[in-house]
Design an enzyme around this catalytic site. Structure first.
Site, PDB file in Angstrom:
ATOM      1  N   SER A 115       0.733  -1.209   0.065  1.00  0.00           N
ATOM      2  CA  SER A 115       0.031   0.031  -0.077  1.00  0.00           C
ATOM      3  C   SER A 115       0.735   1.222  -0.086  1.00  0.00           C
ATOM      4  O   SER A 115       1.997   1.282   0.542  1.00  0.00           O
ATOM      5  CB  SER A 115      -0.908   0.113   1.208  1.00  0.00           C
ATOM      6  OG  SER A 115      -1.420   1.089   1.401  1.00  0.00           O
ATOM      7  N   TYR A 139      -2.152   0.139   9.833  1.00  0.00           N
ATOM      8  CA  TYR A 139      -2.353  -0.812   8.562  1.00  0.00           C
ATOM      9  C   TYR A 139      -1.018  -0.453   7.790  1.00  0.00           C
ATOM     10  O   TYR A 139      -0.602  -1.471   7.281  1.00  0.00           O
ATOM     11  CB  TYR A 139      -3.528   0.068   7.775  1.00  0.00           C
ATOM     12  CG  TYR A 139      -3.699  -0.293   6.596  1.00  0.00           C
ATOM     13  CD1 TYR A 139      -3.913  -1.690   6.069  1.00  0.00           C
ATOM     14  CD2 TYR A 139      -3.461   0.388   5.336  1.00  0.00           C
ATOM     15  CE1 TYR A 139      -4.204  -2.145   4.752  1.00  0.00           C
ATOM     16  CE2 TYR A 139      -3.561   0.153   4.061  1.00  0.00           C
ATOM     17  CZ  TYR A 139      -3.938  -1.301   3.805  1.00  0.00           C
ATOM     18  OH  TYR A 139      -3.903  -1.831   2.367  1.00  0.00           O
ATOM     19  N   LYS A 143       1.659  -3.601   6.509  1.00  0.00           N
ATOM     20  CA  LYS A 143       1.969  -3.829   4.896  1.00  0.00           C
ATOM     21  C   LYS A 143       3.678  -3.884   4.723  1.00  0.00           C
ATOM     22  O   LYS A 143       4.088  -4.638   4.032  1.00  0.00           O
ATOM     23  CB  LYS A 143       1.374  -2.817   4.057  1.00  0.00           C
ATOM     24  CG  LYS A 143      -0.171  -2.960   3.742  1.00  0.00           C
ATOM     25  CD  LYS A 143      -0.417  -4.186   2.997  1.00  0.00           C
ATOM     26  CE  LYS A 143      -1.824  -4.393   3.046  1.00  0.00           C
ATOM     27  NZ  LYS A 143      -2.309  -5.484   2.194  1.00  0.00           N
TER      28      LYS A 143
HETATM   29  N1  UFG Z   1     -13.076  11.407   1.786  1.00  0.00           N
HETATM   30  C1  UFG Z   1     -13.904  12.381   1.772  1.00  0.00           C
HETATM   31  N2  UFG Z   1     -15.337  11.816   2.167  1.00  0.00           N
HETATM   32  C2  UFG Z   1     -15.809  10.642   2.637  1.00  0.00           C
HETATM   33  C3  UFG Z   1     -14.588   9.597   2.290  1.00  0.00           C
HETATM   34  C4  UFG Z   1     -13.323   9.963   1.688  1.00  0.00           C
HETATM   35  O1  UFG Z   1     -13.839  13.388   1.851  1.00  0.00           O
HETATM   36  O2  UFG Z   1     -16.872  10.263   2.705  1.00  0.00           O
HETATM   37  C5  UFG Z   1     -11.665  11.722   1.280  1.00  0.00           C
HETATM   38  C6  UFG Z   1     -10.692  11.375   2.450  1.00  0.00           C
HETATM   39  O3  UFG Z   1     -10.545  12.258   3.291  1.00  0.00           O
HETATM   40  C7  UFG Z   1      -9.533  11.336   1.181  1.00  0.00           C
HETATM   41  C8  UFG Z   1     -10.041  10.964   0.043  1.00  0.00           C
HETATM   42  O4  UFG Z   1     -11.407  11.133   0.063  1.00  0.00           O
HETATM   43  O5  UFG Z   1      -8.814  12.374   1.514  1.00  0.00           O
HETATM   44  C9  UFG Z   1      -9.827   9.347  -0.253  1.00  0.00           C
HETATM   45  O6  UFG Z   1     -10.283   8.819   0.825  1.00  0.00           O
HETATM   46  P1  UFG Z   1     -10.318   6.882   0.577  1.00  0.00           P
HETATM   47  O7  UFG Z   1     -11.047   6.638   2.180  1.00  0.00           O
HETATM   48  O8  UFG Z   1     -11.236   6.917  -0.453  1.00  0.00           O
HETATM   49  O9  UFG Z   1      -9.080   6.464   0.530  1.00  0.00           O
HETATM   50  P2  UFG Z   1      -7.865   7.006   1.337  1.00  0.00           P
HETATM   51  O10 UFG Z   1      -6.676   7.791   0.367  1.00  0.00           O
HETATM   52  O11 UFG Z   1      -8.062   7.343   2.852  1.00  0.00           O
HETATM   53  O12 UFG Z   1      -7.237   5.360   1.416  1.00  0.00           O
HETATM   54  C10 UFG Z   1      -6.725   4.510   0.350  1.00  0.00           C
HETATM   55  C11 UFG Z   1      -6.748   2.970   0.612  1.00  0.00           C
HETATM   56  C12 UFG Z   1      -6.022   2.590   1.825  1.00  0.00           C
HETATM   57  C13 UFG Z   1      -4.815   2.908   1.915  1.00  0.00           C
HETATM   58  C14 UFG Z   1      -4.495   4.353   1.635  1.00  0.00           C
HETATM   59  C15 UFG Z   1      -3.152   4.844   1.358  1.00  0.00           C
HETATM   60  O13 UFG Z   1      -8.258   2.860   0.876  1.00  0.00           O
HETATM   61  O14 UFG Z   1      -6.271   1.340   1.933  1.00  0.00           O
HETATM   62  O15 UFG Z   1      -5.159   4.834   0.211  1.00  0.00           O
HETATM   63  O16 UFG Z   1      -2.628   5.889   1.779  1.00  0.00           O
HETATM   64  F1  UFG Z   1      -3.993   2.648   2.880  1.00  0.00           F
END
Ligand code: UFG
Length: 326
Positions: A115, A139, A143
């Site tokens: 990841s 997490y 990894k």
């Molecule tokens: N976000 C929102 N509203 C929501 C959900 C997400 O604004 O309801 C934002 C988050 O704050 C983030 C972006 O959208 O800025 C993407 O969020 P995600 O939850 O879709 O994905 P992440 O970037 O947090 O996480 C992903 C993978 C993880 C991994 C990570 C690596 O899902 O498994 O990238 O940094 F670890």
């Protein structure tokens, strides 16, 4: 070639199973169905846990596999901070037992999901594979530990591995039969599409005061079909005698949260509502991959852009408003 797909009933694993069997690979699936869906898998499925050594020994005795693609993991950053030991037990101990069983069975080739979370916070984008690894979540730490186990297993036992550090995976198989169904859903694109379906009133935008052009977080989104293509290339590379490698898996393009919501409005034709909410703890402002290495070594390039990612995810969501229960 016979391939064991561990975690093959989950979102990414089930796409791997489907695409590889369509390409003619002989695939066997293992999943404990803790987050995966039986309905997502049409191929032979062994239900069990990679922490169960007897189960794995039995499986390897029955199925003479040439390689393993390993997707089994708990993968929610936020939950990993609340239940760190659970994450170490599932991800790290699970991988340890899997490697032990592989070693005994003489299966020494493995492609596995790492990841972008292994990198932690960095100012300079895009991120290349030689950036320092300083995970900011349990997490990401799990990894990184999985990668390190592979390294030492290679030195002692001759394993060859390809570690793929995913950035933000989204989208669905274009035929609309399988897709993303997490419970609870925390990922941005499915949440935006749930709002388009009317299953949520609005999308909460976690923070608009980040140091980015529109103030919202920027991520690098990759279509799950492109992601699986990279796994197949990595597998073929190892089978042809390639050395163990770590690859970033992203598109080198960044989109902000507001840009994703706007793109989803265009794709769906629905006026998706949004509300600014507080920042989500642990979110870095910007994560964009350099994909130079994987392009150079494996000849991989993403074929799908953000509109196709949302279009294919939308097809699954529209036809499966209640996920695999639909
Ligand atoms: N976000 C929102 N509203 C929501 C959900 C997400 O604004 O309801 C934002 C988050 O704050 C983030 C972006 O959208 O800025 C993407 O969020 P995600 O939850 O879709 O994905 P992440 O970037 O947090 O996480 C992903 C993978 C993880 C991994 C990570 C690596 O899902 O498994 O990238 O940094 F670890």
């Amino acid at each position: 070639m016979k391939v064991l797909i561990a975690g093959g009933a989950g979102y990414i694993g089930s796409h791997c199973v489907k695409i590889m069997s369509e390409k003619g690979y002989d695939v066997v699936v293992l999943d404990n169905l803790s987050t995966g869906h039986r309905a997502a898998v049409k191929e032979k499925l062994y239900v069990g846990d990679i922490r169960d050594r007897a189960f794995l020994d039995d499986l390897f005795a029955r199925e003479k596999v040439d390689a393993v693609i390993h997707f089994c993991a708990k993968s929610l950053v936020g939950f990993s901070m609340k239940e760190p030991l659970d994450y170490f037990h599932n991800n790290v101990y699970g991988t340890l037992v899997l490697l032990q069983a592989m070693e005994k069975a003489g299966v020494k080739k493995i492609v596995f999901s790492s990841s972008a979370a292994v990198y932690g916070d960095h100012e300079k984008m895009p991120i290349t594979e030689d950036y320092p690894t300083n995970p900011t979540s349990t997490y990401g730490e799990t990894k990184l530990m999985m990668e390190k186990m592979m390294k030492w297993a290679e030195i002692a036992h001759g394993f060859k591995y390809a570690s793929l550090r995913y950035f933000n995976v989204a989208g669905a198989d274009p035929d609309g039969t399988i897709g993303e169904d997490h419970r609870p859903e925390t990922h941005l694109i499915p949440i935006v599409l749930q709002a388009a379906l009317g299953k949520r009133e609005f999308v909460e935008v976690y923070g608009n005061d980040y140091p980015t052009p529109d103030g919202t977080c920027i991520r690098d989104y990759i279509h799950v079909v492109d992601l699986i293509d990279a796994h197949i290339r990595a597998l073929e590379y190892l089978m042809e005698g390639g050395e163990s490698e770590i690859f970033n898996l992203g598109s080198q393009d960044g989109y902000s949260v507001l840009e994703i919501i706007e793109a989803a409005r265009e794709v769906t034709g629905i006026d998706i509502k949004q509300r600014i909410a507080p920042r989500r703890p642990g979110d870095p402002a910007k994560l964009v991959a350099s994909s130079e290495k994987i392009e150079r070594v494996l000849g991989w390039k993403p074929l799908f852009g953000i509109k196709e990612i949302i279009r294919d995810a939308w097809r699954f969501h529209k036809t499966h408003p209640n996920g695999f229960d639909s």
